[in-house]
Design an enzyme around this catalytic site. Structure first.
Site, PDB file in Angstrom:
ATOM      1  N   PHE A 236       0.862  -1.193   0.000  1.00 52.25           N
ATOM      2  CA  PHE A 236       0.000   0.000   0.000  1.00 52.25           C
ATOM      3  C   PHE A 236       0.894   1.238   0.000  1.00 52.25           C
ATOM      4  O   PHE A 236       1.763   1.386   0.851  1.00 52.25           O
ATOM      5  CB  PHE A 236      -0.918   0.027   1.225  1.00 52.25           C
ATOM      6  CG  PHE A 236      -1.857   1.213   1.246  1.00 52.25           C
ATOM      7  CD1 PHE A 236      -3.102   1.138   0.646  1.00 52.25           C
ATOM      8  CD2 PHE A 236      -1.487   2.403   1.853  1.00 52.25           C
ATOM      9  CE1 PHE A 236      -3.961   2.231   0.644  1.00 52.25           C
ATOM     10  CE2 PHE A 236      -2.339   3.498   1.858  1.00 52.25           C
ATOM     11  CZ  PHE A 236      -3.588   3.413   1.253  1.00 52.25           C
ATOM     12  N   ASP A 342       9.212   3.166   1.604  1.00 51.00           N
ATOM     13  CA  ASP A 342       7.999   3.825   2.098  1.00 51.00           C
ATOM     14  C   ASP A 342       7.907   3.599   3.607  1.00 51.00           C
ATOM     15  O   ASP A 342       7.472   2.544   4.069  1.00 51.00           O
ATOM     16  CB  ASP A 342       6.786   3.244   1.366  1.00 51.00           C
ATOM     17  CG  ASP A 342       5.466   3.873   1.805  1.00 51.00           C
ATOM     18  OD1 ASP A 342       5.438   4.551   2.850  1.00 51.00           O
ATOM     19  OD2 ASP A 342       4.454   3.674   1.094  1.00 51.00           O
ATOM     20  N   LYS A 373       2.458  10.257   8.656  1.00 48.11           N
ATOM     21  CA  LYS A 373       1.820   9.711   9.855  1.00 48.11           C
ATOM     22  C   LYS A 373       2.410  10.266  11.163  1.00 48.11           C
ATOM     23  O   LYS A 373       2.154  11.406  11.511  1.00 48.11           O
ATOM     24  CB  LYS A 373       1.820   8.189   9.802  1.00 48.11           C
ATOM     25  CG  LYS A 373       0.793   7.634   8.780  1.00 48.11           C
ATOM     26  CD  LYS A 373       0.571   6.164   8.932  1.00 48.11           C
ATOM     27  CE  LYS A 373      -0.457   5.641   7.946  1.00 48.11           C
ATOM     28  NZ  LYS A 373      -1.838   5.973   8.317  1.00 48.11           N
ATOM     29  N   THR A 398       1.578  24.701  -4.777  1.00 46.08           N
ATOM     30  CA  THR A 398       1.446  25.927  -3.990  1.00 46.08           C
ATOM     31  C   THR A 398       2.068  25.786  -2.616  1.00 46.08           C
ATOM     32  O   THR A 398       2.914  26.584  -2.203  1.00 46.08           O
ATOM     33  CB  THR A 398      -0.032  26.327  -3.856  1.00 46.08           C
ATOM     34  OG1 THR A 398      -0.567  26.582  -5.143  1.00 46.08           O
ATOM     35  CG2 THR A 398      -0.178  27.581  -2.993  1.00 46.08           C
TER      36      THR A 398
END
Length: 516
Positions: A236, A342, A373, A398
Site C-alpha cells: 500500500f 515507504d 503519519k 502551492t
C-alpha cells in the site's frame, strides 16, 4: 511579554497565555495536570504515567455500547453533510489523553490503533500543546507560505533542527509534502525525471521542441517516455493516481480508477514461527528477488524505481528478513534503478528504531525514504543532488508542505529524544511480544502467525473472526485495528508502557473467552 486570553480545551475556561510561548520540555504545567484530572475524575481516582505526571487514567472505562446514544445522534447529524460509512469511533478529542481515546458518551478506551498509526506521543500532549501556542506556530498558521516561492526566513533552520535532524543515514535533503500519498507521488516524479535526465546526457541538456510539444498532448514518446514504478503485491502506497497504481492491497482502493501499466512483484509470504521455517522462508525470499530482477530487466514499461514498505502495513503486516532487503538494494543498484523505502507507517520509532530500514544494516542507503503519519508532516528524504530536477517548477505546488506541521514534528522529535521513546518502544515491544506468545500458546488458533518480534510494538497476529474480534475489543476497553484479510495490527503510541501492555493483553484474552 504580550499575552492574551485563549479558551483552553483542557480546562474549558479562559486563561492568559503568552503569544511568544515556547515548548517547555522539562515538565507538565499545572493547568495541564489539573485539566487532565478534571476530565477523568468520573472514571478513576488516581492518574499514573511515567512520562508525564498526573496525566492518564489508570485504565479504560466503558459506560455504554459503542457508539452510544450521544455518539449516534452526532453521527446522524454528521452524515447529513459528510460520508460516515467508514466511521470507526466518533471521538471527543478534548477528553482524549495520552494513550486513551474518549467518545461523547464517556467511554474511554486504550488506543492501540492511534489514528491509523499516526499519533506519536499521546493525545493532548502538553508539550505539543505548548508548541501549538508558540509565536512561531501561530505565525505559520495565519501566514501560511507558498513554500516554493515565498519560504519564511527561518525555513532552513526549521528543517535542519527538525525534519533533517532525524534524516535517515546517507540522506541530507528533503522535499516536504502534505500526506503519505503525496510524498510517494512526488518521489515517483523525482525518479522519472532523474531517469530521463540520465538518458538525455545530464542536467545541462535542454528539452527539444518535440519533447515539449508532445508532452502537452500526452503523447509518448518523446515528451512522456513510458516508465514505471515497480511495487509489490499486497503493498500500500496511497490513493493518488500514481501511488494508487502501486497500491495492491485491496480492490476497493482501486476500482473504477484508471491505472498505469506498472509491474508488481511477489512479496515473500513468510511462515511462522520463523525458526521452524527458515529454509522455506529463505527460498520464498530468493524467489521474490529473482522475480524483481526479471521484471526490472524484461518488463515492457521499464521501471525507474522500486518502492517497498519495510513491513507491508495495510496489506496484512507482512514481514521480510533484513537479508531480503539487502538483496533488493543490491539488485536495484546493479541495474541502476532507484530504491524508494515507504516509511509512512513504519517510521518515527514504532519498530524500536527511528526508521524501520535501520534494522536492515544496509551498506548502501535507499535513494529516497518517504514519511508521514507519526511525523505529522510528510515528504521524502534523499541524498543524491541529481534527484533535484534540472529546472525550477518541475517539482512544485502551492504549499509544498506546511511549516506548522514541520514545527510540530520538531517538538515531537524533542520529546522522543528527551524521554528515550524509541528505546522505550523497543523494550515494551519485547515485553508485549512475550505476553502475546503466552496467549498464542494458551489459545491455539486465536493468535496465529504472531509476528513482529524485535520490531518494537509493530506487532500483528491473525485471528479467524477478525472483524468481530475488533468490534468486541471495544466492549473490553480497547480500540484496535486490522490489516489485510485476517490480521489484527497493533499500532500503539511511543508512550505505550508495560502497564498499558498488561491492560491490552488482559482485554485480548477477554475477547477470545467471549467467543466461547
Amino acid at each position: 511579554m504580550a499575552s492574551r486570553l485563549l479558551r483552553s480545551s483542557y480546562s474549558g475556561g479562559l486563561r492568559a497565555v503568552s503569544t511568544a510561548s515556547t515548548v517547555r520540555p522539562a515538565a507538565v504545567s499545572a493547568v495541564h495536570q489539573f485539566s487532565a484530572r478534571r476530565q477523568f475524575t468520573a472514571s478513576t481516582s488516581k492518574m499514573a504515567s511515567s512520562f508525564y505526571d498526573n496525566w492518564e487514567p489508570e485504565g479504560p472505562t466503558v459506560k455504554t455500547e459503542i457508539p452510544g446514544p450521544k455518539a449516534k445522534e452526532a453521527i446522524k447529524e454528521l452524515d447529513e453533510v459528510f460520508d460516515t460509512r467508514s466511521l470507526n469511533m466518533l471521538t471527543d478529542y478534548p477528553k482524549s489523553v495520552g494513550n486513551y481515546i474518549a467518545d461523547p458518551d464517556g467511554n474511554v478506551l486504550l488506543d492501540v490503533y492511534a489514528q491509523i498509526a499516526s499519533i506519536p506521543i499521546g493525545y493532548n500532549n502538553p508539550v505539543l500543546h505548548d508548541a501549538a501556542l508558540s509565536s512561531a506556530m501561530i505565525n505559520s498558521i495565519i501566514n501560511r507560505p507558498a513554500l516554493g516561492n515565498f519560504p519564511p526566513t527561518d525555513w532552513a533552520s526549521v528543517l535542519k533542527t527538525g525534519i533533517l535532524k532525524v534524516a535517515p543515514k546517507g540522506l541530507n535533503q528533503v522535499f516536504t509534502a502534505m500526506a503519505g500519498s503525496d510524498a510517494n507521488e512526488t518521489a515517483y516524479k523525482a525518479a522519472f525525471m532523474w531517469r530521463r535526465q540520465k538518458e538525455r546526457g545530464g542536467p545541462q541538456v535542454e528539452f527539444t521542441a518535440e519533447e515539449m510539444e508532445s508532452s502537452m498532448l500526452n503523447q509518448t514518446p518523446p515528451g512522456s517516455t513510458p516508465l514505471s514504478i515497480l511495487s509489490f503485491k499486497t503493498g500500500f502506497h496511497g490513493r493518488l493516481f500514481g501511488s494508487l497504481s502501486t497500491t495492491r492491497s485491496k480492490p476497493i482502493h482501486k476500482l473504477d480508477i484508471p491505472a498505469f501499466d506498472w509491474p508488481q512483484a511477489t512479496f515473500p509470504l513468510l511462515k511462522y514461527p520463523l525458526d521452524q521455517h527458515a529454509e522455506e522462508n529463505a527460498a520464498a525470499e530468493q524467489a521474490a528477488l529473482d522475480e524483481v530482477e526479471r521484471l526490472i530487466t524484461t518488463y515492457h514499461v521499464p521501471p525507474a524505481a522500486v518502492i517497498v514498505e519495510p513491513i507491508q502495513s495495510e496489506g496484512g503486516d507482512n514481514h521480510a528478513s533484513p537479508a531480503f532487503f539487502r538483496g533488493l538494494r543490491a539488485i536495484t543498484r546493479k541495474h541502476d534503478v532507484l530504491l524508494i523505502v515507504d516509511e509512512v507507517q513504519t517510521g518515527v520509532g514504532a519498530t524500536g528504531k527511528f526508521w524501520a530500514h535501520d534494522h536492515w544494516d544496509l551498506q548502501d542507503p535507499p535513494d529516497m525514504v518517504t514519511f508521514s503519519k507519526k511525523a505529522q508532516t510528510a515528504g521524502y528524504y534523499f541524498g543524491n543532488p541529481e534527484l533535484r530536477p534540472n529546472k525550477p517548477y518541475r517539482q512544485f505546488n502551492t504549499w509544498m508542505g506546511d511549516p506548522a506541521r514541520a514545527l510540530l514534528f520538531k517538538a515531537i522529535i524533542g520529546e522522543i529524544e528527551r524521554l528515550g521513546l524509541v528505546e522505550n518502544t523497543a523494550k515494551v515491544g519485547e515485553y508485549l511480544y512475550g505476553k502475546l506468545e503466552g496467549l498464542s500458546q494458551k489459545y491455539p488458533g486465536q493468535f496465529e502467525n504472531l509476528r513482529g518480534k524485535g520490531q518494537g510494538t509493530f506487532i500483528a497476529f491473525d485471528t479467524p473472526r477478525r472483524d468481530e474480534f475488533l468490534a468486541r475489543a471495544k466492549k473490553f476497553g480497547v480500540n484496535i485495528g486490522g490489516s489485510g484479510q485476517s490480521a489484527v495490527r497493533l499500532r500503539p503510541m511511543l508512550i505505550f508502557q508495560e502497564k498499558h501492555a498488561d491492560i491490552l493483553v488482559d482485554a485480548l484474552e477477554k475477547v477470545v473467552k467471549s467467543f466461547k
